[in-house]
Design an enzyme around this catalytic site. Sequence first.
Site, PDB file in Angstrom:
ATOM      1  N   HIS A 425      27.031  12.245 -37.829  1.00  0.00           N
ATOM      2  CA  HIS A 425      25.850  12.822 -36.789  1.00  0.00           C
ATOM      3  C   HIS A 425      25.669  14.285 -36.733  1.00  0.00           C
ATOM      4  O   HIS A 425      24.697  14.596 -36.644  1.00  0.00           O
ATOM      5  CB  HIS A 425      26.279  12.061 -35.538  1.00  0.00           C
ATOM      6  CG  HIS A 425      25.556  12.386 -34.120  1.00  0.00           C
ATOM      7  ND1 HIS A 425      25.630  13.568 -33.427  1.00  0.00           N
ATOM      8  CD2 HIS A 425      24.575  11.836 -33.911  1.00  0.00           C
ATOM      9  CE1 HIS A 425      24.517  13.755 -32.591  1.00  0.00           C
ATOM     10  NE2 HIS A 425      23.939  12.866 -32.664  1.00  0.00           N
ATOM     11  N   CYS A 740      -2.294  22.177 -32.371  1.00  0.00           N
ATOM     12  CA  CYS A 740      -0.621  22.207 -31.864  1.00  0.00           C
ATOM     13  C   CYS A 740      -0.206  20.820 -31.341  1.00  0.00           C
ATOM     14  O   CYS A 740       0.604  20.503 -30.758  1.00  0.00           O
ATOM     15  CB  CYS A 740      -0.752  23.204 -30.459  1.00  0.00           C
ATOM     16  SG  CYS A 740      -1.712  22.413 -29.372  1.00  0.00           S
TER      17      CYS A 740
END
Length: 798
Positions: A425, A740
């Site tokens: 992780h 964007c």
Amino acid sequence: MTGAIVSPAAESIIAVPHTNGDDRNAPSLIRWFEGLTKNDGPLVGGKGANLGEMTGAGLPVPRGFVVTVDAYQRFYDRSGIAADVSARIRNLELDEPDKLRAGAKALQELVRRAAVPDDVRGAIVGAYEELMAREPGAGGFVSVRSSATVEDSAQFSFAGMFESYLNVRGADELLRRVKDCWASSFGARVLFYRLKLGLPAEFPLGVVVQRMIHAEKSGVVFTVNPATGNARHIVIEAVFGLGEAIVGGQVTPDHYEVDKGTLVVTDVTVPRKEFMLTRDPRSGETVRVALDDARGGTRVLSDGEIRALAELAIRDEQHYGVAQDIEFAIEGAEVHVVQTRPVTTLAPRVDGAATTPKERRILVRGLGASPGVATGRVRVLATPDDEGRLKSAEILVTTMTSPDWVPIMRRAAAIVTDAGGMTSHAAIVSRELGIPCIVGTREGTRRLRDGMIVTVDAREGSVLDGEVVTADTTLGRLTGNSPAVIAAAAPATATRLYVNLAEPGLAESVAARPVDGVGLLRAEFMLLDALEGTHPRVLIRDGRTEELVTRMAEKLTVFAAAFHPRPVIYRATDFRSNEFRGLAGGDAFEPREENPMIGYRGCYRYTREPDLFALELRSLEAVRKQFKNLHLMIPFVRTGSELRECKRLIDASGLGADRALQLWVMAEVPSVVSWLEEYVRLGITGVSIGSNDLTQLVLGVDRDSEVLAPLFDERDKAVLDTIRTIITECTRLGITCSICGQAPSVHPDYAAFLVRCGIDSISVNPDAIEATRRNIAAAELRVLLEAALYRDTGGMKP
């Protein structure tokens, strides 16, 4: 009668009542791997689609099926929990960990308590019985894994946040685990991660059910070195027993590197492996078995197994055409592939290693899992509950991380763990966040102490005493008080690369990366913090307007200063009425709308509440007195009349005389195509395409709807045609054009499309910066080569 269970080779299993044997409108509740391809992600999730694709490609995938998104949706709709779930999500407090965990737990309990519809239950049980009939040697055991529609994409990795269960046996336990997987979609860290990335909170989820391999050895294969970006190397990590020990970072695995051209093993690291996970022969449950020194220190893979895995990895990469992260399990002499996905983050390759001055002591060594160099103060934490002790830009040192650590990791300058490998992780999330990370040090928490000044050199896998100047320092200066992450040199491009941001805490670290500015600075997170959860009308009523203006100006200054002199395009507040109503006191001021997504928001709201808009303009004016790189963008502009009135308000403010101020509009409403020339006459100098809203309005698809999620596609022809028209018009009118929205961050091929259209800049999420820069460079080079070939062939297409 009820639709019968059909062969796994069939397209799907329909387990719903019908009368004529061919109900084409019935949902597909179960899909077998044999009938799936990589394009079926919207129906079965990324994991399920990839397993089907690999099965079709002839790779050794254990047989199985997927409980589809349709099945999840049928459960979600018929169980009666939908309204309650949506209401609870709206009230989540993301930045209050205890409240977020409590809210997520309540959501998960809603899912677990809800009844599974009979047709869904029948389809799952029938498919399980069919699978066991075809796999008599499995002993009834299956693995049950979540398969989210965004989990295994090329740009996002949710790194263990969705649940998986091993050694599941029997129909009742299978149904319980399927519901547990569905519930994991509402885990605290899943919700935190998705909402912070700007993704919908409610996402459909598939569940993979697969014959359980009784693994003697397992691990992962990368077809490119994820820490160095070297595509000539294959990296293999392996442990005894089940591979969950690697993904969870519980065991430091064997590490092998293989030359992709010759298949010669070039590097072998064999650490001491304390234990293995395996199936208990009596209970059938997954248990932890301690390994003695002799077994624990033994090499896991033979040379023959390494070669077989390398050959398999090359086949997999050639099939997909991009670097792959592959999970494998070995039972007896058989190698099985249990998952493949694109490598979500790659370090740009830099030739030459960093140099370590001889006078600096190496404190600990480990595996460089996310590249970069950072200097800062050590903070050793035992659990996520200690998060308050970690100050921004300190070096986080811990045993291992899990999804609960994500908010803490985002504040760290670098991460060092005792355990873990390339797929732990800590490694995956660090690469995604762009934070240097070293895993598998074994003794980092013992040898590093709070307050020590250290340099984390994640390219070399070493933690050095004090502040160290390395060969990478030519790319940036490290300081003990203000750690800097050294980014590898990025290719130069004519198309500017901007970044989308919202949180002041990320400004400094992202500004150190290869970006040309901020293409979208979202107001909402800053405003929520400045308002302290209170509706702005309440603050005005209580005479606290100056306080609000000052707080907003302080937050805007953080971004403007960090990126100066690069431009920062601030998008003014675009809360919808339902979001404003959720603030304290909001009920008294906000209308109740059936569809707030296309309701009282954006530019029109400014014209109706000019006093609120004026406060935002005052904050902007205050910052621009010192930093002229901060500019204004108006969202959700529908018509020329509302923009004309909004421009009048701006001209009447202190910004009216500021001739250096750039004024942008968001291109979210398709009407922009017709009004753009008028917008330019009103003084607009830039347009930023908001692909999320534009897509929903061009296609008529609510982007927050789980039911319509398969239809929401920024790559639809109608959306691409609209974007192309906007870019062309901006070029004709002589103003700059950017984008964007989410599309360039999620779809790597979008950059090539935009470059060909002639866009001036592309703004992406921080995790997509390096990959998008490379995609832009490749697209520009291709355009130049095609132009050269066109000239060389006398104007004929080559």
